[in-house]
Each structure stands twice: as C-alpha cells, then as structure tokens.
Design an enzyme around this catalytic site. Sequence first.
Site, PDB file in Angstrom:
ATOM      1  N   ASP A 141     -29.264  18.545 -27.956  1.00  9.41           N
ATOM      2  CA  ASP A 141     -30.259  18.094 -29.078  1.00  9.41           C
ATOM      3  C   ASP A 141     -29.354  18.264 -30.350  1.00  9.41           C
ATOM      4  O   ASP A 141     -28.387  17.921 -30.313  1.00  9.41           O
ATOM      5  CB  ASP A 141     -31.631  18.843 -28.969  1.00  9.41           C
ATOM      6  N   TYR A 155     -33.422  17.072 -40.165  1.00 13.48           N
ATOM      7  CA  TYR A 155     -33.581  15.407 -40.087  1.00 13.48           C
ATOM      8  C   TYR A 155     -33.675  14.898 -41.521  1.00 13.48           C
ATOM      9  O   TYR A 155     -33.128  13.692 -41.691  1.00 13.48           O
ATOM     10  CB  TYR A 155     -35.069  15.078 -39.504  1.00 13.48           C
ATOM     11  N   HIS A 192     -35.726  15.071 -21.363  1.00 16.99           N
ATOM     12  CA  HIS A 192     -34.674  15.452 -22.583  1.00 16.99           C
ATOM     13  C   HIS A 192     -34.665  17.201 -22.510  1.00 16.99           C
ATOM     14  O   HIS A 192     -33.549  17.373 -22.702  1.00 16.99           O
ATOM     15  CB  HIS A 192     -35.520  15.043 -23.730  1.00 16.99           C
TER      16      HIS A 192
END
Length: 283
Positions: free
Chosen positions: A105, A207, A260
């Site tokens: 990730d 982010y 994921h």
Amino acid sequence: MTDHSLEHTRIPCPVGTFDAIAAGPEDGRQVLLLHGFPQASMQWTHQVAALGAAGYRAVAPDQRGYSPQVRPERVEDYRMSELVADVLAMADSLGWRRFDLVGHDWGSAVAWTVAAEHPERVRTLTAVSVPHPTGFAQARKEDPDQELRSRYITVFQRAGEAERRLLADNATALRRVFEWKVPPSHVDEYVARMSEPGALTAALNWYRAMKYGERVGPVAVPTLYVWSTEDSAVGSTAALGNEKWVTGSYRFEMLEDVSHWIPEEAADALTGLILEHLAAHSG
C-alpha cells in the site's frame, strides 16, 4: 508464525524514535518492511517471523505519523521526500548499508521511490498491491476504472471531515476499509491506534501531502510486484502496465480471489514469494 518469535524494538533517528517489530539474527541479511494505511508494523507479523526463522534480519517499523514519537503536525511533513528520508535514516540507524525492501500500500509507494532514487542502498524490491507511483498516477488520470477506484483519496484529503466519517459510530467506516479480510484482532488494534489523539490525522496527511508529489523514475533493482485480482483500490490497468517502470529484473505475481490486504489475507503465499525473490537475488 506466532508473535512470540518477534522482538519489539525502537529505531532512534534524528527526527525521532520509530517503534518496530523485528526477528532473526543480528548478522542476517537485512530486510526492511513498510506498512500501509491505516495499519502498522503488525501487518507484517507473519512475514517478519518467517524471515527471521529463515535466517534473515527482518525489521518492520511503524512509519512517520504511526510511531507516536514521529508524528509531526504539518501536512508538508508527510511529503514523499520526507518518507524516503525516514527509510534511509532508519537503515543508517540500524547500521544497514544495503538492504532488501518490502512495501505494501503506501509502504509500497515509498519503497518504489527509495529503490528508484537510491538503488545503491536497495538490494531487491518487493512491492505489494500498489504499483510504481508514476505509472499509478497515469492510470488514475487515463483509466476510468482506476479513477473510480481512487475516488476515496479525495474523501481522505478533506481535513476534519475524513476523520469524523472514519471514526463515527465506533469507527464503523474505518473498520469497513478492511473488507472483513483482516483478522479481527488486528483490526481492533489498528482502530485503537487510529483513535489516539492526532493519529488518524497524521495517517491521512500522507494523502493530503500528495499535492507535493514528484515524478518517480524507473527502478533498476530486481523487483517483485504482487497484485491481487480482488483489490478494490488498484485495477488491472495499473497492475498490468507496471513492468515498463522497471529496467532491471522483474517478476509479476497475481493472486486470484484475494483482496487488497494481501500480507494478512494471503500471508503464506506472500511470504513464499518474498523468500523466493530474496533467494533468487542473493548477490
């Protein structure tokens, strides 16, 4: 592998002290494992223990924002350049001149960048789920399916609103991120960590700092990329187009019917692939 084979350690660096888990002999070949959002070093419990049992010295840190003593408040302190500098600082603190790098990730994005910019430090790269950052950015712009899969990023970038939504009602939305594919005990621990004051904001700042992003060049070190067909965040266009960003040896492995959350959902399969990759590039 069970937790009793793991050590809980700390890595002092100029920016602060990183918490970490580790296993294996101090003189073993060195492997650094980088976690993603919204997790912690715990996600690598199985892999660290297995690597240690195989004679490697494996260390998985809680990265910037996740280690309480390295939790700056400014968004700009979570730029990729800072995250890369952390990896090098941790390696220096551990006395590692050259090491194998594994990431999942966001940890994968950092690992790609370290390998591209500092190939003299990285023996091999294993990237899990997230492909090369530049190729992934292109896919988000050019592939409608990937653009749709990545819309959550815009939500996460909304300061305050994202925190409220993820933590509301006993962190129902944060728990849902894991798609019921991660062991409940791990999810409880991640939620507890993200519920600490400032912790979720720090994690989301990864982010929010994407606006400072820079183009990442190709990777020359031997690379293993592992992607899973049921990944809700990364589609096939980005995954299958990844090879053009590696100029060195490249191996692509696709795990069927896995989400994921590969390191925990398919722990044995991923661990086997990592060990094969390391053995194939022992020089």
